[in-house]
Design a protein around this motif. Sequence first.
Motif, PDB file in Angstrom:
ATOM      1  N   LEU A 198       0.819  -1.219   0.000  1.00  0.00           N
ATOM      2  CA  LEU A 198       0.000   0.000   0.000  1.00  0.00           C
ATOM      3  C   LEU A 198       0.856   1.273   0.000  1.00  0.00           C
ATOM      4  N   GLN A 199       2.174   1.093   0.154  1.00  0.00           N
ATOM      5  CA  GLN A 199       3.133   2.217   0.199  1.00  0.00           C
ATOM      6  C   GLN A 199       2.755   3.235   1.281  1.00  0.00           C
ATOM      7  N   LEU A 200       2.432   2.706   2.464  1.00  0.00           N
ATOM      8  CA  LEU A 200       2.066   3.571   3.586  1.00  0.00           C
ATOM      9  C   LEU A 200       3.295   4.149   4.271  1.00  0.00           C
ATOM     10  N   ALA A 201       4.430   3.464   4.124  1.00  0.00           N
ATOM     11  CA  ALA A 201       5.701   3.972   4.685  1.00  0.00           C
ATOM     12  C   ALA A 201       6.808   3.662   3.681  1.00  0.00           C
ATOM     13  N   PRO A 202       6.777   4.320   2.528  1.00  0.00           N
ATOM     14  CA  PRO A 202       7.691   3.967   1.418  1.00  0.00           C
ATOM     15  C   PRO A 202       9.183   4.082   1.728  1.00  0.00           C
ATOM     16  N   LYS A 203       9.550   4.968   2.665  1.00  0.00           N
ATOM     17  CA  LYS A 203      10.978   5.120   2.984  1.00  0.00           C
ATOM     18  C   LYS A 203      11.498   3.974   3.846  1.00  0.00           C
ATOM     19  N   LYS A 204      10.639   3.465   4.726  1.00  0.00           N
ATOM     20  CA  LYS A 204      11.054   2.370   5.617  1.00  0.00           C
ATOM     21  C   LYS A 204      10.752   1.005   5.026  1.00  0.00           C
ATOM     22  N   VAL A 205       9.527   0.852   4.517  1.00  0.00           N
ATOM     23  CA  VAL A 205       9.139  -0.440   3.927  1.00  0.00           C
ATOM     24  C   VAL A 205       9.263  -0.329   2.412  1.00  0.00           C
ATOM     25  N   THR A 206      10.482  -0.531   1.939  1.00  0.00           N
ATOM     26  CA  THR A 206      10.791  -0.434   0.509  1.00  0.00           C
ATOM     27  C   THR A 206      10.337  -1.712  -0.203  1.00  0.00           C
ATOM     28  N   PRO A 207      10.316  -1.716  -1.547  1.00  0.00           N
ATOM     29  CA  PRO A 207       9.982  -2.955  -2.266  1.00  0.00           C
ATOM     30  C   PRO A 207      10.871  -4.130  -1.861  1.00  0.00           C
ATOM     31  N   ARG A 208      12.142  -3.848  -1.532  1.00  0.00           N
ATOM     32  CA  ARG A 208      13.050  -4.929  -1.113  1.00  0.00           C
ATOM     33  C   ARG A 208      12.634  -5.516   0.238  1.00  0.00           C
ATOM     34  N   VAL A 209      12.251  -4.635   1.172  1.00  0.00           N
ATOM     35  CA  VAL A 209      11.776  -5.096   2.489  1.00  0.00           C
ATOM     36  C   VAL A 209      10.471  -5.877   2.323  1.00  0.00           C
ATOM     37  N   THR A 210       9.563  -5.343   1.504  1.00  0.00           N
ATOM     38  CA  THR A 210       8.292  -6.031   1.226  1.00  0.00           C
ATOM     39  C   THR A 210       8.551  -7.415   0.640  1.00  0.00           C
ATOM     40  N   GLY A 211       9.476  -7.464  -0.331  1.00  0.00           N
ATOM     41  CA  GLY A 211       9.816  -8.737  -0.967  1.00  0.00           C
ATOM     42  C   GLY A 211      10.404  -9.730   0.014  1.00  0.00           C
ATOM     43  N   ALA A 212      11.294  -9.260   0.888  1.00  0.00           N
ATOM     44  CA  ALA A 212      11.942 -10.151   1.871  1.00  0.00           C
ATOM     45  C   ALA A 212      10.918 -10.724   2.846  1.00  0.00           C
ATOM     46  N   PHE A 213      10.060  -9.856   3.380  1.00  0.00           N
ATOM     47  CA  PHE A 213       9.031 -10.310   4.337  1.00  0.00           C
ATOM     48  C   PHE A 213       8.029 -11.239   3.659  1.00  0.00           C
ATOM     49  N   GLY A 214       7.628 -10.877   2.427  1.00  0.00           N
ATOM     50  CA  GLY A 214       6.686 -11.715   1.676  1.00  0.00           C
ATOM     51  C   GLY A 214       7.258 -13.077   1.346  1.00  0.00           C
TER      52      GLY A 214
END
Length: 235
Positions: A198-214
């Motif tokens: 949802l890009q609610l915190a784009p600076k902290k939760v980057t696509p790379r972080v999203t990908g890693a957690f997912g």
Amino acid sequence: MSTLDATRAELALLVLYLNKAEARDKICRAIQYGSKFLSNGQSGTAQNVDKNTSLARKVFRLFKFVNDLHGLLSPVPQGTPLPLVLLGKSKNALLSTFLFLDQIVWLGRSGIYKNKERAELIGRISLYCWMGSSVCTTLVEIGELGRISASMKKLEKDLKDSDKYKNEQYRAKLQKSNDRSLALVKAAMDIVVAVGLLQLAPKKVTPRVTGAFGFVTSLISCYQLLPAPAKAKAH
């Protein structure tokens, strides 16, 4: 058992596992989020794999909303505290809504539904529903772990003169506690994935972080779908 028989048995379990639509979906999910991690939001092969796999997964989930709709209408186990009942039903309602709206997103991305702006809005609403269901799941798991912990302590007092790990009831509760703990970790990590999508915190939760957690939550889901080990027969 010979080596050939053992190999056959292992292959039979693998076939049984891969025959599950849910298992194939979670394997594709691991590929999707692994690609998201590699691409880090940059255009290229990895991002194409991410997008194409995401679209393909939506076909696996067609009419899957019925499962949680059934869960919403099903009776709860007797003795479940009201707050956990309400959270569990909220989770079912939100997840069922997410899966239903996700079908409209699929129709939009495949070109059948022509209103792209409406499809994008529905996509965001569906992700908020998924995030809400993950929050509810997290709270349910925390509550259930508390209940299991209390019952285990009570059982420990009853078994103070014997080895608790030899007690079948205690071992079953311990296994249930481990399963719930893993489900809690997965649900909590999925909240981060939803925040990233949802890009609610784009600076902290980057696509790379999203990908890693997912990717990690996908592997947990794959593990949870493994067949239960057969109990050894008593001689």
